[in-house]
Write an enzyme that holds these catalytic residues in place. Structure first.
Site, PDB file in Angstrom:
ATOM      1  N   GLN A  78       0.842  -1.203   0.000  1.00 31.09           N
ATOM      2  CA  GLN A  78       0.000   0.000   0.000  1.00 31.09           C
ATOM      3  C   GLN A  78       0.876   1.252   0.000  1.00 31.09           C
ATOM      4  O   GLN A  78       1.254   1.760   1.052  1.00 31.09           O
ATOM      5  CB  GLN A  78      -0.951   0.011   1.201  1.00 31.09           C
ATOM      6  CG  GLN A  78      -1.946   1.135   1.085  1.00 31.09           C
ATOM      7  CD  GLN A  78      -3.062   1.044   2.104  1.00 31.09           C
ATOM      8  OE1 GLN A  78      -3.123   0.153   2.916  1.00 31.09           O
ATOM      9  NE2 GLN A  78      -3.958   2.003   2.030  1.00 31.09           N
ATOM     10  N   PHE A  79       1.165   1.752  -1.196  1.00 31.91           N
ATOM     11  CA  PHE A  79       2.026   2.929  -1.321  1.00 31.91           C
ATOM     12  C   PHE A  79       1.398   4.160  -0.681  1.00 31.91           C
ATOM     13  O   PHE A  79       2.103   5.103  -0.319  1.00 31.91           O
ATOM     14  CB  PHE A  79       2.383   3.198  -2.789  1.00 31.91           C
ATOM     15  CG  PHE A  79       1.296   3.846  -3.589  1.00 31.91           C
ATOM     16  CD1 PHE A  79       1.271   5.223  -3.748  1.00 31.91           C
ATOM     17  CD2 PHE A  79       0.300   3.086  -4.182  1.00 31.91           C
ATOM     18  CE1 PHE A  79       0.272   5.829  -4.491  1.00 31.91           C
ATOM     19  CE2 PHE A  79      -0.705   3.682  -4.925  1.00 31.91           C
ATOM     20  CZ  PHE A  79      -0.716   5.060  -5.078  1.00 31.91           C
ATOM     21  N   THR A  80       0.079   4.168  -0.509  1.00 32.62           N
ATOM     22  CA  THR A  80      -0.586   5.347   0.049  1.00 32.62           C
ATOM     23  C   THR A  80      -0.213   5.601   1.506  1.00 32.62           C
ATOM     24  O   THR A  80      -0.546   6.656   2.049  1.00 32.62           O
ATOM     25  CB  THR A  80      -2.117   5.252  -0.086  1.00 32.62           C
ATOM     26  OG1 THR A  80      -2.587   4.112   0.629  1.00 32.62           O
ATOM     27  CG2 THR A  80      -2.528   5.152  -1.544  1.00 32.62           C
TER      28      THR A  80
END
Length: 148
Positions: A78-80
């Protein structure tokens, strides 16, 4: 590197209507890779996570780890987790790791976790995933490599 660890009763990840990973008791972990992360940082994070004692013992104290409770892992990229919301209303993700580098570290983390935990399930890097879980407690811990 950032791990959001949720102690779960069960969790699953679905991609295009197909269940790709599913666990019972254990940790559902959202994994964010930053631009400066390395395998050495990943190793520290993995060690901390797989040895984290956040399951209750017979006295109701959080003294047990994944191995003691035969727990599983569900690992989701999850790059967010690297969203920068300081300016404006649209987050910036410039501090997230480049996709190729981040995917390689995500795969590395999965492989290393399999050396420690019997059941390790995963999502798919870069995919549109639907994640379901029943958070046990709720109990959520955030590990940030800058704070280890």
């Amino acid at each position: 590197m950032r791990f959001v660890i949720q102690r779960v009763m069960h969790s699953k990840v679905t991609i295009n209507g197909e269940v790709r990973g599913q666990i019972g008791k254990g940790f559902m972990v959202l994994i964010g890779v930053g631009e400066e992360d390395t395998v050495e940082i990943a190793d520290k994070m993995i060690h901390k996570m797989v040895n984290m004692r956040i399951f209750e013992d017979e006295n109701g104290k959080t003294n047990l780890g994944l191995k003691e409770v035969a727990g599983s892992l569900l690992l989701i990229s999850q790059f967010t987790l690297y969203a920068d919301c300081k300016r404006g209303n649209r987050p910036s993700f410039i501090r997230a790791g480049a996709p190729d580098m981040a995917e390689n570290l995500y795969k590395y983390i999965i492989a290393r976790c399999k050396e420690h935990i019997d059941i390790v399930e995963q999502g798919e890097f870069g995919a549109d995933m639907k994640v379901e879980l029943v958070n046990d407690g709720p109990f959520t811990v955030i590990l940030d490599s800058n704070e280890l």
